[in-house]
Design a protein around this motif. Sequence first.
Motif, PDB file in Angstrom:
ATOM      1  N   ARG A  37     -29.551 111.527 -14.898  1.00 53.72           N
ATOM      2  CA  ARG A  37     -30.253 110.244 -14.785  1.00 53.72           C
ATOM      3  C   ARG A  37     -30.436 109.862 -13.319  1.00 53.72           C
ATOM      4  N   THR A  38     -29.390 110.084 -12.525  1.00 55.32           N
ATOM      5  CA  THR A  38     -29.459 109.716 -11.115  1.00 55.32           C
ATOM      6  C   THR A  38     -30.547 110.494 -10.391  1.00 55.32           C
ATOM      7  N   LEU A  39     -30.630 111.797 -10.651  1.00 57.32           N
ATOM      8  CA  LEU A  39     -31.629 112.621  -9.984  1.00 57.32           C
ATOM      9  C   LEU A  39     -33.037 112.118 -10.271  1.00 57.32           C
ATOM     10  N   VAL A  40     -33.348 111.909 -11.533  1.00 57.14           N
ATOM     11  CA  VAL A  40     -34.692 111.460 -11.900  1.00 57.14           C
ATOM     12  C   VAL A  40     -34.944 110.038 -11.405  1.00 57.14           C
ATOM     13  N   ARG A  41     -33.921 109.196 -11.407  1.00 57.69           N
ATOM     14  CA  ARG A  41     -34.096 107.827 -10.894  1.00 57.69           C
ATOM     15  C   ARG A  41     -34.422 107.852  -9.397  1.00 57.69           C
ATOM     16  N   LEU A  42     -33.735 108.692  -8.645  1.00 57.32           N
ATOM     17  CA  LEU A  42     -34.014 108.799  -7.214  1.00 57.32           C
ATOM     18  C   LEU A  42     -35.415 109.342  -6.957  1.00 57.32           C
ATOM     19  N   VAL A  43     -35.786 110.373  -7.716  1.00 55.94           N
ATOM     20  CA  VAL A  43     -37.131 110.941  -7.551  1.00 55.94           C
ATOM     21  C   VAL A  43     -38.195 109.884  -7.852  1.00 55.94           C
ATOM     22  N   THR A  44     -37.980 109.120  -8.919  1.00 55.18           N
ATOM     23  CA  THR A  44     -38.938 108.082  -9.307  1.00 55.18           C
ATOM     24  C   THR A  44     -39.062 107.014  -8.219  1.00 55.18           C
ATOM     25  N   GLN A  45     -37.933 106.657  -7.593  1.00 51.49           N
ATOM     26  CA  GLN A  45     -37.955 105.616  -6.563  1.00 51.49           C
ATOM     27  C   GLN A  45     -38.538 106.119  -5.249  1.00 51.49           C
ATOM     28  N   PHE A  46     -38.248 107.364  -4.884  1.00 48.64           N
ATOM     29  CA  PHE A  46     -38.612 107.860  -3.564  1.00 48.64           C
ATOM     30  C   PHE A  46     -40.066 108.313  -3.462  1.00 48.64           C
ATOM     31  N   LEU A  47     -40.571 108.937  -4.513  1.00 46.58           N
ATOM     32  CA  LEU A  47     -41.924 109.485  -4.430  1.00 46.58           C
ATOM     33  C   LEU A  47     -42.958 108.378  -4.597  1.00 46.58           C
ATOM     34  N   MET A  73     -37.401 107.132 -18.796  1.00 49.31           N
ATOM     35  CA  MET A  73     -37.373 106.716 -17.390  1.00 49.31           C
ATOM     36  C   MET A  73     -38.682 107.018 -16.666  1.00 49.31           C
ATOM     37  N   ILE A  74     -39.353 108.111 -17.055  1.00 47.78           N
ATOM     38  CA  ILE A  74     -40.613 108.448 -16.380  1.00 47.78           C
ATOM     39  C   ILE A  74     -41.825 107.835 -17.089  1.00 47.78           C
ATOM     40  N   GLY A  75     -41.560 107.006 -18.098  1.00 47.42           N
ATOM     41  CA  GLY A  75     -42.623 106.227 -18.727  1.00 47.42           C
ATOM     42  C   GLY A  75     -43.390 106.927 -19.817  1.00 47.42           C
ATOM     43  N   GLU A  76     -42.831 107.985 -20.402  1.00 48.42           N
ATOM     44  CA  GLU A  76     -43.534 108.653 -21.497  1.00 48.42           C
ATOM     45  C   GLU A  76     -43.529 107.781 -22.747  1.00 48.42           C
ATOM     46  N   GLN A  77     -44.587 107.898 -23.502  1.00 49.27           N
ATOM     47  CA  GLN A  77     -44.707 107.160 -24.755  1.00 49.27           C
ATOM     48  C   GLN A  77     -44.340 108.068 -25.935  1.00 49.27           C
ATOM     49  N   ASN A  78     -43.983 107.451 -27.046  1.00 46.17           N
ATOM     50  CA  ASN A  78     -43.657 108.184 -28.276  1.00 46.17           C
ATOM     51  C   ASN A  78     -42.551 109.217 -28.050  1.00 46.17           C
ATOM     52  N   VAL A  79     -41.492 108.772 -27.399  1.00 50.07           N
ATOM     53  CA  VAL A  79     -40.348 109.659 -27.163  1.00 50.07           C
ATOM     54  C   VAL A  79     -39.628 109.904 -28.486  1.00 50.07           C
ATOM     55  N   LYS A 100     -36.188 123.805  -3.952  1.00 49.37           N
ATOM     56  CA  LYS A 100     -37.461 124.206  -3.344  1.00 49.37           C
ATOM     57  C   LYS A 100     -38.461 123.059  -3.363  1.00 49.37           C
ATOM     58  N   GLN A 101     -38.521 122.353  -4.500  1.00 53.76           N
ATOM     59  CA  GLN A 101     -39.484 121.258  -4.587  1.00 53.76           C
ATOM     60  C   GLN A 101     -39.072 120.110  -3.669  1.00 53.76           C
ATOM     61  N   ILE A 102     -37.785 119.869  -3.519  1.00 58.00           N
ATOM     62  CA  ILE A 102     -37.325 118.836  -2.589  1.00 58.00           C
ATOM     63  C   ILE A 102     -37.738 119.191  -1.162  1.00 58.00           C
ATOM     64  N   ARG A 103     -37.591 120.468  -0.814  1.00 61.81           N
ATOM     65  CA  ARG A 103     -37.998 120.908   0.520  1.00 61.81           C
ATOM     66  C   ARG A 103     -39.505 120.743   0.719  1.00 61.81           C
ATOM     67  N   GLU A 104     -40.283 121.034  -0.305  1.00 67.78           N
ATOM     68  CA  GLU A 104     -41.738 120.936  -0.200  1.00 67.78           C
ATOM     69  C   GLU A 104     -42.202 119.486  -0.025  1.00 67.78           C
ATOM     70  N   LYS A 141     -47.025 113.504 -11.079  1.00 65.65           N
ATOM     71  CA  LYS A 141     -46.897 114.903 -11.486  1.00 65.65           C
ATOM     72  C   LYS A 141     -45.583 115.496 -11.016  1.00 65.65           C
ATOM     73  N   ALA A 142     -45.209 115.230  -9.748  1.00 66.95           N
ATOM     74  CA  ALA A 142     -43.944 115.753  -9.211  1.00 66.95           C
ATOM     75  C   ALA A 142     -42.756 115.149  -9.942  1.00 66.95           C
ATOM     76  N   VAL A 143     -42.829 113.867 -10.257  1.00 68.36           N
ATOM     77  CA  VAL A 143     -41.740 113.219 -11.003  1.00 68.36           C
ATOM     78  C   VAL A 143     -41.557 113.887 -12.359  1.00 68.36           C
ATOM     79  N   LYS A 144     -42.684 114.132 -13.041  1.00 69.28           N
ATOM     80  CA  LYS A 144     -42.618 114.770 -14.357  1.00 69.28           C
ATOM     81  C   LYS A 144     -42.070 116.186 -14.259  1.00 69.28           C
ATOM     82  N   GLU A 145     -42.408 116.909 -13.174  1.00 73.01           N
ATOM     83  CA  GLU A 145     -41.891 118.271 -12.997  1.00 73.01           C
ATOM     84  C   GLU A 145     -40.376 118.261 -12.839  1.00 73.01           C
ATOM     85  N   PHE A 146     -39.867 117.317 -12.048  1.00 76.79           N
ATOM     86  CA  PHE A 146     -38.419 117.200 -11.885  1.00 76.79           C
ATOM     87  C   PHE A 146     -37.746 116.889 -13.223  1.00 76.79           C
TER      88      PHE A 146
END
Length: 293
Positions: free
Chosen positions: A86-96, A275-281, A155-159, A102-107
């Motif tokens: 949860r923390t990883l995806v929350r940080l990605v969502t806040q930082f990007l 957390m990434i806002g998908e519908q119909n989970v 790798k994606q974090i570095r990119e 697209k990058a958030v969804k990939e993570f």
Amino acid sequence: MLLNKKVSIWYFINEIKSQVLFVGLFAVCIGLLDLLPGFRKISLPLNIPALIGTAVSLLLAFRTSQSYERWWEARIVWGAIVNDSRTLVRLVTQFLPDGDGKAVKEFAERQIIWNYALGESLRRLPFSPRVQEYLDTHKISALNIPNALLDEHSKQIREITASKSITEFQQLQLNEAVTKLCDSMGKCERLKNTVFPRSYSILVHILIYVFAAILPFGLDDRQLIVEVVITFLVPTMFIAIERTSIIMQDPFENSPVDTPMTSLAQTIEINLRQMIGEQNVPMKPENPLYYEM
């Protein structure tokens, strides 16, 4: 993991039935042997069987404690995996930036697959179709697939750092989240690959059968039925306790007492998709069994 209100007594009986039958046969044989003229005169102070029984009890207490500690450590590690995912995806969502969905969804998708892949790897099962499809699509192949997926995170974090989408301080925070996931994976692998010493089980079994062998000679020979029943029941209780510790000592063996890695991975998936806002989970399916995996 066994569920609180649905424990199946038949599962446990099935685990110990062969040993119980052997103990029962052993008790009858020893009881009848005690009736033979050559053995009838043998009488041992009850303190001697009691001393051995005490030694067995202490060894079993230690064994059960250590087995539960291994099982509980595995559950703690997977609790940390839930939080760190949860923390990883929350940080990605806040930082990007908002436009970089697209990058958030990939993570998020990669982390979901990582959880399932780790559980299946620990149980040494073939990867499920959805995990294998993801690996094939992204051309990921390695001896340690969960570790390879964490490499893809890095790798994606570095990119995204190189593209100035996040700052170096934000990169550090994301790398720390990935490092925590890697630490949890290493703890799981340590628990999986560190076996409980077999010599300890052999010692406990020997003492149990020695106890069962000398117990009738400390009881009243005039009550054969009572003698056989006691010689059967007491070692059976010892065997049941020892078997309980055995089935708890390996928390990643794809059995009903396993750490519920699949169930936890499903929970993580639901949380991350929300957390990434998908519908119909999709929600977790109902479990009709007395345990969950």
